[in-house]
Write a protein that holds these residues in place. Structure first.
Motif, PDB file in Angstrom:
ATOM      1  N   THR A 175      -1.671  -5.522  -5.421  1.00  0.00           N
ATOM      2  CA  THR A 175      -0.913  -6.786  -4.700  1.00  0.00           C
ATOM      3  C   THR A 175      -0.680  -7.921  -5.609  1.00  0.00           C
ATOM      4  O   THR A 175       0.370  -8.532  -5.417  1.00  0.00           O
ATOM      5  N   HIS A 176      -1.485  -8.158  -6.834  1.00  0.00           N
ATOM      6  CA  HIS A 176      -1.139  -9.213  -7.715  1.00  0.00           C
ATOM      7  C   HIS A 176      -0.497  -8.914  -8.753  1.00  0.00           C
ATOM      8  O   HIS A 176      -0.246  -9.589  -9.860  1.00  0.00           O
ATOM      9  N   THR A 177      -0.083  -7.532  -9.137  1.00  0.00           N
ATOM     10  CA  THR A 177       0.190  -6.848 -10.216  1.00  0.00           C
ATOM     11  C   THR A 177       1.717  -6.380 -10.090  1.00  0.00           C
ATOM     12  O   THR A 177       2.624  -6.632 -11.147  1.00  0.00           O
ATOM     13  N   ASP A 178       2.136  -5.682  -9.055  1.00  0.00           N
ATOM     14  CA  ASP A 178       3.268  -4.990  -8.802  1.00  0.00           C
ATOM     15  C   ASP A 178       3.767  -5.025  -7.491  1.00  0.00           C
ATOM     16  O   ASP A 178       2.947  -5.480  -6.540  1.00  0.00           O
ATOM     17  N   SER A 179       5.092  -4.659  -7.423  1.00  0.00           N
ATOM     18  CA  SER A 179       5.712  -4.708  -6.041  1.00  0.00           C
ATOM     19  C   SER A 179       6.006  -3.542  -5.447  1.00  0.00           C
ATOM     20  O   SER A 179       6.777  -3.305  -4.341  1.00  0.00           O
ATOM     21  N   GLY A 180       5.395  -2.336  -5.740  1.00  0.00           N
ATOM     22  CA  GLY A 180       5.411  -1.081  -5.468  1.00  0.00           C
ATOM     23  C   GLY A 180       6.647  -0.252  -5.886  1.00  0.00           C
ATOM     24  O   GLY A 180       7.497  -0.983  -6.605  1.00  0.00           O
ATOM     25  N   THR A 181       6.621   0.898  -5.326  1.00  0.00           N
ATOM     26  CA  THR A 181       7.907   1.752  -5.830  1.00  0.00           C
ATOM     27  C   THR A 181       8.937   1.836  -4.869  1.00  0.00           C
ATOM     28  O   THR A 181       8.809   1.560  -3.420  1.00  0.00           O
ATOM     29  N   PHE A 182      10.128   1.756  -5.368  1.00  0.00           N
ATOM     30  CA  PHE A 182      11.260   1.839  -4.673  1.00  0.00           C
ATOM     31  C   PHE A 182      11.149   2.864  -3.140  1.00  0.00           C
ATOM     32  O   PHE A 182      10.552   3.889  -3.427  1.00  0.00           O
ATOM     33  N   GLY A 183      11.658   2.173  -2.118  1.00  0.00           N
ATOM     34  CA  GLY A 183      11.331   2.760  -0.934  1.00  0.00           C
ATOM     35  C   GLY A 183      11.904   4.091  -0.670  1.00  0.00           C
ATOM     36  O   GLY A 183      11.409   5.189  -0.471  1.00  0.00           O
ATOM     37  N   ALA A 184      13.344   4.332  -1.694  1.00  0.00           N
ATOM     38  CA  ALA A 184      13.905   5.742  -1.409  1.00  0.00           C
ATOM     39  C   ALA A 184      13.132   6.746  -2.284  1.00  0.00           C
ATOM     40  O   ALA A 184      13.205   7.862  -1.926  1.00  0.00           O
ATOM     41  N   VAL A 185      12.521   6.325  -3.419  1.00  0.00           N
ATOM     42  CA  VAL A 185      11.655   7.192  -4.323  1.00  0.00           C
ATOM     43  C   VAL A 185      10.584   7.589  -3.597  1.00  0.00           C
ATOM     44  O   VAL A 185      10.135   8.894  -3.450  1.00  0.00           O
ATOM     45  N   GLN A 186      10.094   6.707  -2.629  1.00  0.00           N
ATOM     46  CA  GLN A 186       8.714   7.191  -1.928  1.00  0.00           C
ATOM     47  C   GLN A 186       9.200   8.077  -0.782  1.00  0.00           C
ATOM     48  O   GLN A 186       8.584   9.012  -0.346  1.00  0.00           O
ATOM     49  N   GLU A 194       0.754  -1.344   0.003  1.00  0.00           N
ATOM     50  CA  GLU A 194       0.163   0.085  -0.052  1.00  0.00           C
ATOM     51  C   GLU A 194       0.777   1.214   0.074  1.00  0.00           C
ATOM     52  O   GLU A 194       0.455   2.267   0.023  1.00  0.00           O
ATOM     53  N   GLY A 195       2.116   1.116   0.028  1.00  0.00           N
ATOM     54  CA  GLY A 195       2.884   2.298   0.191  1.00  0.00           C
ATOM     55  C   GLY A 195       3.729   2.438   1.468  1.00  0.00           C
ATOM     56  O   GLY A 195       2.781   1.878   2.414  1.00  0.00           O
ATOM     57  N   THR A 196       4.756   3.199   1.610  1.00  0.00           N
ATOM     58  CA  THR A 196       5.126   3.334   2.867  1.00  0.00           C
ATOM     59  C   THR A 196       4.167   4.241   3.715  1.00  0.00           C
ATOM     60  O   THR A 196       3.500   5.110   3.214  1.00  0.00           O
ATOM     61  N   SER A 197       4.177   4.268   5.074  1.00  0.00           N
ATOM     62  CA  SER A 197       3.535   4.897   5.962  1.00  0.00           C
ATOM     63  C   SER A 197       3.946   6.369   5.833  1.00  0.00           C
ATOM     64  O   SER A 197       2.958   7.552   5.785  1.00  0.00           O
ATOM     65  N   GLU A 198       5.129   6.712   5.516  1.00  0.00           N
ATOM     66  CA  GLU A 198       5.729   7.877   5.559  1.00  0.00           C
ATOM     67  C   GLU A 198       5.039   8.746   4.388  1.00  0.00           C
ATOM     68  O   GLU A 198       4.773   9.740   4.417  1.00  0.00           O
ATOM     69  N   LEU A 199       5.201   8.145   3.342  1.00  0.00           N
ATOM     70  CA  LEU A 199       4.331   8.578   2.084  1.00  0.00           C
ATOM     71  C   LEU A 199       2.802   9.044   2.192  1.00  0.00           C
ATOM     72  O   LEU A 199       2.309   9.776   1.623  1.00  0.00           O
ATOM     73  N   ARG A 200       2.319   7.876   2.731  1.00  0.00           N
ATOM     74  CA  ARG A 200       0.826   7.980   2.649  1.00  0.00           C
ATOM     75  C   ARG A 200       0.336   9.173   3.604  1.00  0.00           C
ATOM     76  O   ARG A 200      -0.524   9.585   3.542  1.00  0.00           O
ATOM     77  N   HIS A 201       1.218   9.207   4.825  1.00  0.00           N
ATOM     78  CA  HIS A 201       0.799  10.433   5.700  1.00  0.00           C
ATOM     79  C   HIS A 201       1.071  11.824   5.025  1.00  0.00           C
ATOM     80  O   HIS A 201       0.331  12.701   5.372  1.00  0.00           O
ATOM     81  N   ALA A 202       2.369  11.594   4.309  1.00  0.00           N
ATOM     82  CA  ALA A 202       2.393  12.995   3.525  1.00  0.00           C
ATOM     83  C   ALA A 202       1.296  13.485   2.630  1.00  0.00           C
ATOM     84  O   ALA A 202       1.216  14.488   2.241  1.00  0.00           O
ATOM     85  N   ALA A 203       1.026  12.256   1.849  1.00  0.00           N
ATOM     86  CA  ALA A 203      -0.144  12.606   1.049  1.00  0.00           C
ATOM     87  C   ALA A 203      -1.495  12.980   1.607  1.00  0.00           C
ATOM     88  O   ALA A 203      -2.103  14.154   1.204  1.00  0.00           O
ATOM     89  N   ALA A 204      -1.637  12.274   2.877  1.00  0.00           N
ATOM     90  CA  ALA A 204      -2.767  12.946   3.760  1.00  0.00           C
ATOM     91  C   ALA A 204      -2.647  14.451   4.113  1.00  0.00           C
ATOM     92  O   ALA A 204      -3.418  15.109   4.028  1.00  0.00           O
ATOM     93  N   ARG A 205      -1.682  14.719   4.517  1.00  0.00           N
ATOM     94  CA  ARG A 205      -1.200  16.174   4.713  1.00  0.00           C
ATOM     95  C   ARG A 205      -1.467  16.894   3.581  1.00  0.00           C
ATOM     96  O   ARG A 205      -1.771  18.074   4.103  1.00  0.00           O
ATOM     97  N   TYR A 206      -0.769  16.623   2.655  1.00  0.00           N
ATOM     98  CA  TYR A 206      -1.148  17.458   1.513  1.00  0.00           C
ATOM     99  C   TYR A 206      -2.503  17.598   1.124  1.00  0.00           C
ATOM    100  O   TYR A 206      -2.800  18.750   0.744  1.00  0.00           O
ATOM    101  N   LEU A 207      -3.346  16.777   1.234  1.00  0.00           N
ATOM    102  CA  LEU A 207      -4.909  16.833   0.730  1.00  0.00           C
ATOM    103  C   LEU A 207      -5.403  17.682   1.793  1.00  0.00           C
ATOM    104  O   LEU A 207      -6.180  18.599   1.525  1.00  0.00           O
ATOM    105  N   ARG A 208      -5.072  17.684   3.317  1.00  0.00           N
ATOM    106  CA  ARG A 208      -5.526  18.475   4.314  1.00  0.00           C
ATOM    107  C   ARG A 208      -5.254  19.876   3.946  1.00  0.00           C
ATOM    108  O   ARG A 208      -6.037  20.840   3.702  1.00  0.00           O
ATOM    109  N   ARG A 209      -3.889  20.122   3.568  1.00  0.00           N
ATOM    110  CA  ARG A 209      -3.379  21.519   3.309  1.00  0.00           C
ATOM    111  C   ARG A 209      -4.072  22.163   2.012  1.00  0.00           C
ATOM    112  O   ARG A 209      -4.295  23.237   2.126  1.00  0.00           O
ATOM    113  N   ARG A 210      -3.765  21.323   1.063  1.00  0.00           N
ATOM    114  CA  ARG A 210      -4.339  22.075  -0.500  1.00  0.00           C
ATOM    115  C   ARG A 210      -5.771  21.978  -0.516  1.00  0.00           C
ATOM    116  O   ARG A 210      -6.143  22.884  -1.221  1.00  0.00           O
TER     117      ARG A 210
END
Length: 389
Positions: free
Chosen positions: A267-278, A70-86
């Motif tokens: 989950t049946h298709t890809d294994s996510g974006t490289f963690g450093a990119v996230q 589902e992506g790193t917790s760091e990026l999901r929380h940053a996305a949620a902050r962006y949605l709230r702020r923007r």
């Protein structure tokens, strides 16, 4: 003897931008030094502070393993902050946000999650080709919603017959819009959320250009509309706002059940974006001090004015954009979209995209991008200005 390809692939139309690449290659093979104003591939570099964040994270062995689906917790929380702020949208990073490989794959996977033979996908016309292509791949019927200039390039939801709406599973919108550059209003999103809730349709919003706008209020989000978090999902990409097209990272947010359905396919298709990119993407979304997106908008605003002023001086009619990094040019009298694109390429060396590449509703226009430096745009203007219209 080679095995026969699947019917879905044999029936697929050539992907628009691969066609554009081949047109460019053919022109260059014939000796033309082509000015590429077709594909919206950001020409500017990713901001240094984002690249630095990648470098720091890339040497951490913890990032060398598979990331969470589902992506790193760091990026999901940053996305949620962006949605709230923007947008002042509250989204639970655990259940209402998921990380994606940009937007394109996620939009394709949403079709896999919901569409079956006999279903209907409601697709704008003209529109980014992926919406319709993947509906067909899934065996669904594509019903086009015309985007007309006299309606602000917004679909007329009242014109969709009830028997079609009852069969629909997905309804796609994209604002700021590619290719028309139009903006949506909050009133339209309110109407869309009500319509989709009433018919049990997933409202899918492609918001890739949400940060590229000029001389207007920041564009709203579908998720701001009452009821949207019960029927909708919105796709955000870092490709445009942060010049991270090659990094392949973005996120989707919306109704928990829809986000979960998308996650299941992934989950049946890809294994996510490289963690450093996230990690770098989270750095981008959390940036509130560098002013980078303001400078980027100013750059595109100046480029757009240069291109539009030059095209108008050459005698062409231009729909001046208030958002995105595209502009639409009307076809001169007696010429269709493919004819204008052909003449621009052959006589001015300017590679554009005929509006019909985005659907029948694109007839009468060609699309140009300003993803090129000022001297390149000035050269394109000189070439077009030398022609007689």
């Amino acid at each position: 003897m080679q095995p026969r390809r699947s019917a879905r692939l044999l029936g697929a139309e050539d992907y628009l931008f691969s066609f554009v690449d081949r047109a460019r290659a053919l022109a260059e093979a014939a000796g033309a030094d082509v000015i590429p104003l077709g594909v919206g591939d950001c020409d500017l570099p990713t901001p240094p502070h984002i690249v630095a964040a990648l470098r720091r994270a890339a040497i951490d062995p913890a990032q060398h393993r598979y990331p969470p689906y589902e992506g790193t917790s760091e990026l999901r929380h940053a996305a949620a902050r962006y949605l709230r702020r923007r947008f002042d949208v509250g989204a639970d990073p655990d259940t209402e946000v998921t990380v994606t490989l940009g937007s394109k794959e996620a939009m394709a996977h949403l079709s896999l999650a919901y569409l079956e033979p006999g279903d209907v996908a409601l697709v704008p016309d003209p529109a980014y080709p992926v919406y319709a292509t993947w509906a067909r791949f899934c065996g669904a019927e594509v019903v086009r919603m015309p985007l007309r200039e006299d309606n602000g390039f917004l679909p007329d939801l009242s014109a969709i017959p009830a028997h079609v709406a009852r069969r629909a599973k997905l309804l796609w919108v994209s604002y700021p819009n590619n290719p028309t550059t139009a903006l949506a209003t909050r009133a339209f999103y309110d109407e869309l959320a009500s319509f989709c809730t009433g018919y049990g349709i997933v409202a899918a919003s492609d918001a890739a250009y949400s940060e590229i706008y000029f001389d207007t209020e920041p564009p709203p989000s579908l998720l701001e509309a009452p009821g949207a978090m019960e029927c909708g999902i919105e796709f955000h990409s870092l490709s445009k706002a942060y010049n991270m097209a090659g990094w392949r990272v973005g996120f989707a947010a919306g109704t928990p059940s829809i986000v979960e359905a998308l996650r299941t396919v992934k989950t049946h298709t890809d294994s996510g974006t490289f963690g450093a990119v996230q990690h770098a993407a989270a750095t981008a979304l959390d940036d509130t001090t560098s002013g980078y997106t303001d400078r980027l908008r100013a750059t595109y605003r100046n480029r757009t004015r240069l291109l539009c002023d030059g095209l108008e001086a050459a005698g062409l009619q231009v729909l001046r954009p208030r958002a995105t990094f595209y502009c639409l040019v009307r076809t001169p009298e007696g010429m269709d979209a493919e004819g204008l694109a052909k003449r621009l390429l052959e006589e001015a060396r300017v590679l554009s995209i005929p509006g019909t590449g985005f659907g029948p509703g694109g007839e009468g226009f060609v699309r140009l991008t300003v993803c090129a430096d000022t001297p390149v745009l000035a050269e394109a203007v000189r070439g077009v200005g030398a022609l007689r219209w």
